[in-house]
Design an enzyme around this catalytic site. Structure first.
Site, PDB file in Angstrom:
ATOM      1  N   ILE A  21      47.176  37.165  37.680  1.00 38.07           N
ATOM      2  CA  ILE A  21      46.348  38.310  37.311  1.00 38.07           C
ATOM      3  C   ILE A  21      46.969  39.620  37.814  1.00 38.07           C
ATOM      4  O   ILE A  21      46.925  40.647  37.119  1.00 38.07           O
ATOM      5  CB  ILE A  21      44.912  38.120  37.875  1.00 38.07           C
ATOM      6  CG1 ILE A  21      44.262  36.879  37.240  1.00 38.07           C
ATOM      7  CG2 ILE A  21      44.056  39.356  37.625  1.00 38.07           C
ATOM      8  CD1 ILE A  21      42.989  36.393  37.941  1.00 38.07           C
ATOM      9  N   ASP A  66      52.866  40.987  53.462  1.00 40.65           N
ATOM     10  CA  ASP A  66      51.948  39.878  53.731  1.00 40.65           C
ATOM     11  C   ASP A  66      50.625  40.528  54.105  1.00 40.65           C
ATOM     12  O   ASP A  66      50.538  41.211  55.136  1.00 40.65           O
ATOM     13  CB  ASP A  66      52.493  39.017  54.883  1.00 40.65           C
ATOM     14  CG  ASP A  66      51.614  37.793  55.141  1.00 40.65           C
ATOM     15  OD1 ASP A  66      50.419  37.835  54.802  1.00 40.65           O
ATOM     16  OD2 ASP A  66      52.132  36.808  55.688  1.00 40.65           O
ATOM     17  N   ARG A 130      41.008  48.934  54.458  1.00 39.84           N
ATOM     18  CA  ARG A 130      41.084  49.818  55.629  1.00 39.84           C
ATOM     19  C   ARG A 130      42.243  50.810  55.484  1.00 39.84           C
ATOM     20  O   ARG A 130      42.148  51.965  55.909  1.00 39.84           O
ATOM     21  CB  ARG A 130      41.253  48.963  56.886  1.00 39.84           C
ATOM     22  CG  ARG A 130      40.947  49.703  58.163  1.00 39.84           C
ATOM     23  CD  ARG A 130      40.904  48.767  59.335  1.00 39.84           C
ATOM     24  NE  ARG A 130      42.168  48.090  59.538  1.00 39.84           N
ATOM     25  CZ  ARG A 130      42.364  47.100  60.424  1.00 39.84           C
ATOM     26  NH1 ARG A 130      41.359  46.681  61.174  1.00 39.84           N
ATOM     27  NH2 ARG A 130      43.537  46.532  60.561  1.00 39.84           N
ATOM     28  N   TYR A 160      37.703  28.547  50.930  1.00 39.15           N
ATOM     29  CA  TYR A 160      37.871  29.481  49.805  1.00 39.15           C
ATOM     30  C   TYR A 160      36.517  30.091  49.443  1.00 39.15           C
ATOM     31  O   TYR A 160      36.389  31.305  49.255  1.00 39.15           O
ATOM     32  CB  TYR A 160      38.462  28.716  48.617  1.00 39.15           C
ATOM     33  CG  TYR A 160      38.843  29.567  47.424  1.00 39.15           C
ATOM     34  CD1 TYR A 160      40.074  30.222  47.374  1.00 39.15           C
ATOM     35  CD2 TYR A 160      37.994  29.693  46.327  1.00 39.15           C
ATOM     36  CE1 TYR A 160      40.444  30.981  46.271  1.00 39.15           C
ATOM     37  CE2 TYR A 160      38.354  30.449  45.221  1.00 39.15           C
ATOM     38  CZ  TYR A 160      39.581  31.092  45.192  1.00 39.15           C
ATOM     39  OH  TYR A 160      39.930  31.843  44.092  1.00 39.15           O
ATOM     40  N   LYS A 164      35.498  34.023  49.702  1.00 40.91           N
ATOM     41  CA  LYS A 164      35.150  34.809  48.513  1.00 40.91           C
ATOM     42  C   LYS A 164      33.739  35.398  48.629  1.00 40.91           C
ATOM     43  O   LYS A 164      33.491  36.505  48.162  1.00 40.91           O
ATOM     44  CB  LYS A 164      35.310  33.961  47.246  1.00 40.91           C
ATOM     45  CG  LYS A 164      36.762  33.575  46.952  1.00 40.91           C
ATOM     46  CD  LYS A 164      37.677  34.802  46.784  1.00 40.91           C
ATOM     47  CE  LYS A 164      39.063  34.457  46.265  1.00 40.91           C
ATOM     48  NZ  LYS A 164      39.936  35.623  46.112  1.00 40.91           N
ATOM     49  N   THR A 189      46.134  30.604  35.587  1.00 40.11           N
ATOM     50  CA  THR A 189      47.263  31.249  36.267  1.00 40.11           C
ATOM     51  C   THR A 189      47.954  30.183  37.118  1.00 40.11           C
ATOM     52  O   THR A 189      47.442  29.065  37.242  1.00 40.11           O
ATOM     53  CB  THR A 189      46.773  32.360  37.219  1.00 40.11           C
ATOM     54  OG1 THR A 189      45.985  31.736  38.230  1.00 40.11           O
ATOM     55  CG2 THR A 189      45.969  33.427  36.511  1.00 40.11           C
TER      56      THR A 189
HETATM   57  N1  NAD Z   1      42.935  32.051  38.412  1.00 39.68           N
HETATM   58  C1  NAD Z   1      41.636  31.851  38.571  1.00 39.68           C
HETATM   59  O1  NAD Z   1      41.004  31.050  37.896  1.00 39.68           O
HETATM   60  C2  NAD Z   1      40.880  32.672  39.586  1.00 39.68           C
HETATM   61  C3  NAD Z   1      39.507  32.509  39.625  1.00 39.68           C
HETATM   62  C4  NAD Z   1      38.761  33.249  40.534  1.00 39.68           C
HETATM   63  C5  NAD Z   1      39.389  34.125  41.384  1.00 39.68           C
HETATM   64  N2  NAD Z   1      40.741  34.252  41.338  1.00 39.68           N
HETATM   65  C6  NAD Z   1      41.329  35.187  42.304  1.00 39.68           C
HETATM   66  O2  NAD Z   1      42.147  36.121  41.612  1.00 39.68           O
HETATM   67  C7  NAD Z   1      43.227  36.508  42.455  1.00 39.68           C
HETATM   68  C8  NAD Z   1      44.559  36.321  41.736  1.00 39.68           C
HETATM   69  O3  NAD Z   1      44.710  34.932  41.480  1.00 39.68           O
HETATM   70  P1  NAD Z   1      45.765  34.328  40.438  1.00 39.68           P
HETATM   71  O4  NAD Z   1      45.049  33.268  39.722  1.00 39.68           O
HETATM   72  O5  NAD Z   1      46.459  35.405  39.714  1.00 39.68           O
HETATM   73  O6  NAD Z   1      46.741  33.583  41.472  1.00 39.68           O
HETATM   74  P2  NAD Z   1      48.335  33.525  41.591  1.00 39.68           P
HETATM   75  O7  NAD Z   1      48.606  32.419  42.533  1.00 39.68           O
HETATM   76  O8  NAD Z   1      48.964  33.500  40.242  1.00 39.68           O
HETATM   77  O9  NAD Z   1      48.676  34.924  42.278  1.00 39.68           O
HETATM   78  C9  NAD Z   1      48.329  35.193  43.626  1.00 39.68           C
HETATM   79  C10 NAD Z   1      49.428  36.033  44.239  1.00 39.68           C
HETATM   80  O10 NAD Z   1      49.049  36.332  45.586  1.00 39.68           O
HETATM   81  C11 NAD Z   1      50.239  36.299  46.367  1.00 39.68           C
HETATM   82  N3  NAD Z   1      49.942  36.082  47.765  1.00 39.68           N
HETATM   83  C12 NAD Z   1      49.533  34.935  48.374  1.00 39.68           C
HETATM   84  N4  NAD Z   1      49.416  35.113  49.696  1.00 39.68           N
HETATM   85  C13 NAD Z   1      49.754  36.399  49.952  1.00 39.68           C
HETATM   86  C14 NAD Z   1      49.833  37.181  51.133  1.00 39.68           C
HETATM   87  N5  NAD Z   1      49.553  36.665  52.345  1.00 39.68           N
HETATM   88  N6  NAD Z   1      50.203  38.493  51.033  1.00 39.68           N
HETATM   89  C15 NAD Z   1      50.521  39.028  49.826  1.00 39.68           C
HETATM   90  N7  NAD Z   1      50.490  38.323  48.663  1.00 39.68           N
HETATM   91  C16 NAD Z   1      50.105  37.026  48.722  1.00 39.68           C
HETATM   92  C17 NAD Z   1      51.014  35.124  45.784  1.00 39.68           C
HETATM   93  O11 NAD Z   1      52.381  35.153  46.156  1.00 39.68           O
HETATM   94  C18 NAD Z   1      50.783  35.315  44.298  1.00 39.68           C
HETATM   95  O12 NAD Z   1      51.799  36.120  43.724  1.00 39.68           O
HETATM   96  C19 NAD Z   1      43.115  35.650  43.734  1.00 39.68           C
HETATM   97  O13 NAD Z   1      42.467  36.399  44.750  1.00 39.68           O
HETATM   98  C20 NAD Z   1      42.237  34.485  43.298  1.00 39.68           C
HETATM   99  O14 NAD Z   1      41.528  33.917  44.385  1.00 39.68           O
HETATM  100  C21 NAD Z   1      41.512  33.544  40.457  1.00 39.68           C
END
Ligand code: NAD
Length: 254
Positions: A21, A66, A130, A160, A164, A189
């Site tokens: 995303i 990070d 922050r 998780y 959230k 994703t």
């Molecule tokens: N995909 C879904 O169905 C879904 C549903 C609900 C919520 N979300 C939330 O949406 C957000 C994006 O998820 P996504 O599906 O694109 O996941 P994704 O795994 O494709 O992307 C997540 C990104 O976060 C980065 N990341 C992880 N730990 C990190 C850290 N400590 N510091 C900096 N970057 C870090 C990863 O390297 C990755 O590039 C997340 O917060 C996820 O919890 C996703």
């Protein structure tokens, strides 16, 4: 044809910009003239996204960050403001799933996995807010990624789910202090695919819109929340889940 958003020349900071995303949001906003400052722990992924945006004529700055490390987050935001002169918005999308997803009940929780998940998904968002709020321009919007897990209980996914719920509480509090926005959803994703791999199956709830959502569909919502068209919305939880929540609520009543 993609919708257009009034984000031209807005400076937007995005975490999780190397994948899913965050990647789709960075590409969409940059394609519409925003200057995006993307952060992630994945160096190669960040570099690839930055190259794609630059080759398409967009403006991007990428930084390895990070989100668990407050000093890295603070430096990234200061550098973003120094480089682009302001901060008009942010999308805090970095997130992880627990390694023990679908394995441990609450009474069996692994301390290290709990800490990892809460540190990235909740404390990481706090570090971002922050650093971002004091630097944000007047009228800025900040979008934080929660989840369907932030609105209910999910067996064997406590860390998780708790993180959230925390993101929503943090966002609603910050909104009352500074006017922010929030969103969540269930989308196809790399994170979703990894979670399905660990579980060994897709989630057992039905999605009334009978397909998975796309990262690009969430990016459209985030772009809307970040642009002036949503200026009277604040502190809200935006649902983008193919109507899954309604289905879950019905299930919970059985
Ligand atoms: N995909 C879904 O169905 C879904 C549903 C609900 C919520 N979300 C939330 O949406 C957000 C994006 O998820 P996504 O599906 O694109 O996941 P994704 O795994 O494709 O992307 C997540 C990104 O976060 C980065 N990341 C992880 N730990 C990190 C850290 N400590 N510091 C900096 N970057 C870090 C990863 O390297 C990755 O590039 C997340 O917060 C996820 O919890 C996703």
């Amino acid at each position: 044809m993609s919708p257009t958003y009034d984000v031209k020349d807005k400076v937007i900071a995005i975490t999780g910009g190397a994948s899913g995303i965050g990647l789709a949001t960075a590409q969409l906003l940059a394609s519409q003239g925003a200057k995006v400052s993307i952060a992630d722990v994945q160096a190669k992924g960040l570099q690839d996204v930055a190259s794609q945006i630059q080759s398409a004529g967009g403006t991007v700055h990428s930084t390895i960050v990070d989100v668990r490390e407050p000093s890295q987050v603070e430096s990234w935001i200061s550098e973003t403001v120094s480089r682009f002169g302001k901060l008009d918005g942010a999308a805090n999308l970095a997130g992880v799933i627990p390694k023990c997803i679908n394995i441990e009940r609450v009474e069996e929780l692994n301390e290290e996995d709990w800490k990892f998940t809460v540190d990235v998904n909740l404390t990481g968002v706090m570090h971002c807010l922050r650093a971002q709020i004091p630097n944000a321009s007047r009228g800025a919007s900040i979008v934080n990624a929660a989840s369907v897990a932030g609105l209910g209980g999910f067996p064997k996914n406590a860390a998780y789910t708790a993180a959230k719920w925390g993101v929503i509480g943090l966002t609603k509090t910050a909104a009352k202090e500074s006017f922010l926005l929030n969103r969540r959803g269930t989308i196809d994703t790399p994170m979703h695919r990894e979670s399905t791999r660990i579980r060994g199956k897709e989630p057992d709830y039905k999605i009334p819109i009978a397909r998975k959502g796309k990262a690009e569909e969430v990016a459209n919502l985030i772009a809307f929340l970040l642009c002036d068209a949503s200026s009277y919305m604040t502190g809200t939880v935006q649902v983008i889940d193919g109507a899954t929540q309604r289905e879950l609520r019905r299930d919970q009543c059985k």
